[in-house]
Write a protein that holds these residues in place. Structure first.
Motif, mmCIF file in Angstrom:
data_model
loop_
_atom_site.group_PDB
_atom_site.id
_atom_site.type_symbol
_atom_site.label_atom_id
_atom_site.label_comp_id
_atom_site.label_asym_id
_atom_site.label_seq_id
_atom_site.Cartn_x
_atom_site.Cartn_y
_atom_site.Cartn_z
ATOM 1 N N ALA A 186 0.802 -1.227 0.000
ATOM 2 C CA ALA A 186 0.000 0.000 0.000
ATOM 3 C C ALA A 186 0.842 1.289 0.000
ATOM 4 O O ALA A 186 0.558 2.194 -0.798
ATOM 5 C CB ALA A 186 -0.968 -0.018 1.173
ATOM 6 N N PRO A 187 1.872 1.421 0.857
ATOM 7 C CA PRO A 187 2.608 2.693 0.857
ATOM 8 C C PRO A 187 3.285 2.967 -0.487
ATOM 9 O O PRO A 187 3.392 4.117 -0.917
ATOM 10 C CB PRO A 187 3.669 2.511 1.953
ATOM 11 C CG PRO A 187 3.274 1.301 2.705
ATOM 12 C CD PRO A 187 2.398 0.472 1.839
ATOM 13 N N GLY A 213 1.722 3.881 5.896
ATOM 14 C CA GLY A 213 0.686 2.920 5.485
ATOM 15 C C GLY A 213 1.020 1.586 6.102
ATOM 16 O O GLY A 213 1.819 0.829 5.562
ATOM 17 N N ALA A 214 0.443 1.319 7.259
ATOM 18 C CA ALA A 214 0.984 0.308 8.180
ATOM 19 C C ALA A 214 1.118 -1.127 7.639
ATOM 20 O O ALA A 214 2.180 -1.717 7.775
ATOM 21 C CB ALA A 214 0.173 0.298 9.458
ATOM 22 N N ALA A 215 0.112 -1.692 7.045
ATOM 23 C CA ALA A 215 0.113 -3.097 6.577
ATOM 24 C C ALA A 215 1.084 -4.017 7.317
ATOM 25 O O ALA A 215 0.767 -4.517 8.387
ATOM 26 C CB ALA A 215 0.306 -3.152 5.079
ATOM 27 N N PHE A 258 -5.382 -2.660 7.530
ATOM 28 C CA PHE A 258 -5.607 -3.932 8.248
ATOM 29 C C PHE A 258 -5.766 -5.082 7.267
ATOM 30 O O PHE A 258 -6.535 -4.981 6.307
ATOM 31 C CB PHE A 258 -6.864 -3.807 9.113
ATOM 32 C CG PHE A 258 -7.232 -5.067 9.838
ATOM 33 C CD1 PHE A 258 -6.426 -5.542 10.857
ATOM 34 C CD2 PHE A 258 -8.371 -5.790 9.498
ATOM 35 C CE1 PHE A 258 -6.746 -6.718 11.543
ATOM 36 C CE2 PHE A 258 -8.713 -6.958 10.167
ATOM 37 C CZ PHE A 258 -7.894 -7.420 11.187
ATOM 38 N N ARG A 259 -5.022 -6.147 7.472
ATOM 39 C CA ARG A 259 -5.174 -7.381 6.684
ATOM 40 C C ARG A 259 -5.498 -8.499 7.658
ATOM 41 O O ARG A 259 -4.615 -8.939 8.409
ATOM 42 C CB ARG A 259 -3.881 -7.722 5.934
ATOM 43 C CG ARG A 259 -3.419 -6.670 4.944
ATOM 44 C CD ARG A 259 -4.219 -6.723 3.631
ATOM 45 N NE ARG A 259 -3.825 -5.653 2.727
ATOM 46 C CZ ARG A 259 -4.449 -4.480 2.603
ATOM 47 N NH1 ARG A 259 -5.514 -4.202 3.320
ATOM 48 N NH2 ARG A 259 -4.022 -3.577 1.753
ATOM 49 N N GLY A 260 -6.757 -8.936 7.640
ATOM 50 C CA GLY A 260 -7.206 -9.965 8.585
ATOM 51 C C GLY A 260 -6.318 -11.203 8.544
ATOM 52 O O GLY A 260 -6.042 -11.818 9.581
ATOM 53 N N ASP A 261 -5.833 -11.551 7.333
ATOM 54 C CA ASP A 261 -4.989 -12.745 7.196
ATOM 55 C C ASP A 261 -3.726 -12.656 8.062
ATOM 56 O O ASP A 261 -3.192 -13.662 8.491
ATOM 57 C CB ASP A 261 -4.484 -12.879 5.741
ATOM 58 C CG ASP A 261 -5.586 -12.713 4.736
ATOM 59 O OD1 ASP A 261 -6.478 -13.535 4.723
ATOM 60 O OD2 ASP A 261 -5.536 -11.732 3.968
ATOM 61 N N LEU A 262 -3.236 -11.422 8.245
ATOM 62 C CA LEU A 262 -1.962 -11.251 8.953
ATOM 63 C C LEU A 262 -2.138 -11.091 10.465
ATOM 64 O O LEU A 262 -1.169 -11.177 11.215
ATOM 65 C CB LEU A 262 -1.220 -10.015 8.419
ATOM 66 C CG LEU A 262 -0.862 -10.017 6.934
ATOM 67 C CD1 LEU A 262 -0.226 -8.685 6.531
ATOM 68 C CD2 LEU A 262 0.100 -11.155 6.638
ATOM 69 N N PHE A 299 -3.066 -5.425 17.266
ATOM 70 C CA PHE A 299 -3.125 -4.490 16.138
ATOM 71 C C PHE A 299 -3.748 -3.160 16.583
ATOM 72 O O PHE A 299 -3.217 -2.082 16.304
ATOM 73 C CB PHE A 299 -3.935 -5.123 14.992
ATOM 74 C CG PHE A 299 -4.108 -4.235 13.807
ATOM 75 C CD1 PHE A 299 -3.083 -4.082 12.884
ATOM 76 C CD2 PHE A 299 -5.290 -3.536 13.602
ATOM 77 C CE1 PHE A 299 -3.232 -3.243 11.783
ATOM 78 C CE2 PHE A 299 -5.445 -2.705 12.504
ATOM 79 C CZ PHE A 299 -4.416 -2.559 11.593
ATOM 80 N N ILE A 300 -4.863 -3.262 17.308
ATOM 81 C CA ILE A 300 -5.573 -2.048 17.751
ATOM 82 C C ILE A 300 -4.663 -1.197 18.637
ATOM 83 O O ILE A 300 -4.550 0.017 18.472
ATOM 84 C CB ILE A 300 -6.874 -2.425 18.519
ATOM 85 C CG1 ILE A 300 -7.854 -3.117 17.553
ATOM 86 C CG2 ILE A 300 -7.518 -1.207 19.168
ATOM 87 C CD1 ILE A 300 -9.039 -3.797 18.225
ATOM 88 N N LYS A 301 -3.966 -1.881 19.560
ATOM 89 C CA LYS A 301 -3.089 -1.166 20.491
ATOM 90 C C LYS A 301 -1.973 -0.442 19.734
ATOM 91 O O LYS A 301 -1.668 0.722 19.994
ATOM 92 C CB LYS A 301 -2.496 -2.183 21.479
ATOM 93 C CG LYS A 301 -2.180 -1.602 22.805
ATOM 94 C CD LYS A 301 -1.859 -2.674 23.809
ATOM 95 C CE LYS A 301 -0.845 -2.093 24.776
ATOM 96 N NZ LYS A 301 0.009 -3.071 25.369
#
Ligand code: ATP
Length: 318
Positions: free
Chosen positions: A36-37, A130-132, A164-168, A176-178
């Motif tokens: 993404a970035p 772009g975190a991914a 956010f990538r649910g697979d990862l 992830f949220i934290k």
């Protein structure tokens, strides 16, 4: 024109040619640039903006391919690094049940080393995180945190997309949220999908979700809603800016085109943070960014479908 530093991963997506079978059965794959970035850096450069990519690929031919793609899109790759580790690869297929089957072979992207020389360039410019994969550990996560700190101390305009990538993050959503909260607290602009806004706020209702995210510190929030457009939320407004009508064939990269186009427009301001005080201008910019997202859905693949300034103008005037 301000420079936008886009920090994070650049990788190869091997996409199964025949959709509808899981990876164990797929036998032909197409090689596509991903990350993404990097897509955002291409979106900005293709519109005529000044973007620099900060990320790491291997010395292997895949790394060479990826850097060539960025260079062809006029992204400045002078800050990109190469590692003896192989370029990160993702294999993706849509299984029969519609679920994404996904195998991730993580290599060079996590080897990005922090370079203390880069921060001087941040002063008065813009940084897009772009975190991914960047929050998944490795040198990249450390470098990411340090560049974020540099951006704060150098008064850069900071944009954050959790990607956010649910697979990862299976079973690890709380972590992830934290991790995201630190970035949400201090960024000037946050770009979320609906799923991300709900996950990060714990609220299903989109307006309530924005309220929670503002309380966490988010300033400008954009929530991309596919064909419906984008919800824009600031201290004073909460409104959906509609998109245009198109015939979508592939939505990959629409979100990156959207945020890239928004950042491109903000980068033309003498002081990018001025956008925090001008909701009217922000809404105008989001309208254009929606068009960039919509155009990207009308062709296959993310980077080849990103609009040029001429294409954007043509659709904006239509
Ligand atoms: P990504 O899949 O890249 O993570 P995302 O889910 O954040 O992206 P989308 O909501 O799919 O992004 O698209 C971003 C923007 O592009 C939307 O806010 C909208 O303005 C525009 N867009 C996307 N799909 C369509 C569509 N089918 N018709 C019109 N506009 C669209």
């Amino acid at each position: 024109m301000k420079t936008v530093y886009c920090i994070g991963e650049l990788l190869i997506d091997f996409v199964a040619e025949k959709q509808g079978s899981d990876l164990s059965k797929a036998d032909e794959f197409t090689k596509k640039p991903g990350g993404a970035p990097a897509n955002v850096a291409c979106a900005i450069a293709k519109l005529g903006g000044d973007s620099r990519f900060v990320g790491c690929v291997g010395f292997d031919p895949f790394g060479t391919f990826l850097l060539n793609v960025l260079e062809k899109s006029h992204v400045d790759i002078s800050l990109a690094q190469r590692s003896k580790h192989f370029t990160t690869l993702a294999f993706v297929s849509l299984a029969e049940n519609g679920e994404r089957d996904f195998v991730f072979s993580r290599g060079a992207d996590k080897k990005l080393k922090y370079d203390s020389g880069i921060k001087k360039g941040f002063n008065g410019h813009m940084v897009h995180l772009g975190a991914a994969t960047a929050l998944l550990g490795g040198d990249l996560e450390e470098a990411y945190g340090r560049y974020f700190f540099d951006a704060l101390t150098q008064d850069a305009f900071i944009s954050f997309d959790p990607n956010f990538r649910g697979d990862l993050w299976k079973e690890e959503e709380e972590t992830f949220i934290k991790k995201c909260t630190t970035f949400i607290e201090k960024s000037h602009l946050c770009k979320f999908s609906l799923e991300e806004a709900q996950l990060l706020s714990g609220e299903d209702d989109i307006e309530k979700a924005c309220d929670v995210l503002h309380k966490k510190g988010a300033q400008i929030i954009t929530v991309t809603l596919g064909g419906k457009g984008t919800l824009v939320s600031t201290a004073n407004i909460k409104t959906i800016v509609p998109s245009i009508t198109v015939n979508p064939v592939d939505t990959t990269g629409a979100g990156d085109a959207f945020i890239g186009c928004l950042l491109y427009q903000i980068s033309s301001l003498a002081h990018p943070t001025a956008i925090l005080k001008d909701d009217e201008l922000l809404l105008k910019m989001v309208k254009k960014a929606n068009i960039a997202g919509a155009i990207t859905t009308t062709n296959y693949g993310a980077i080849p479908s990103l609009p040029t300034l001429e294409q954007l103008k043509e659709k904006s005037e239509a």
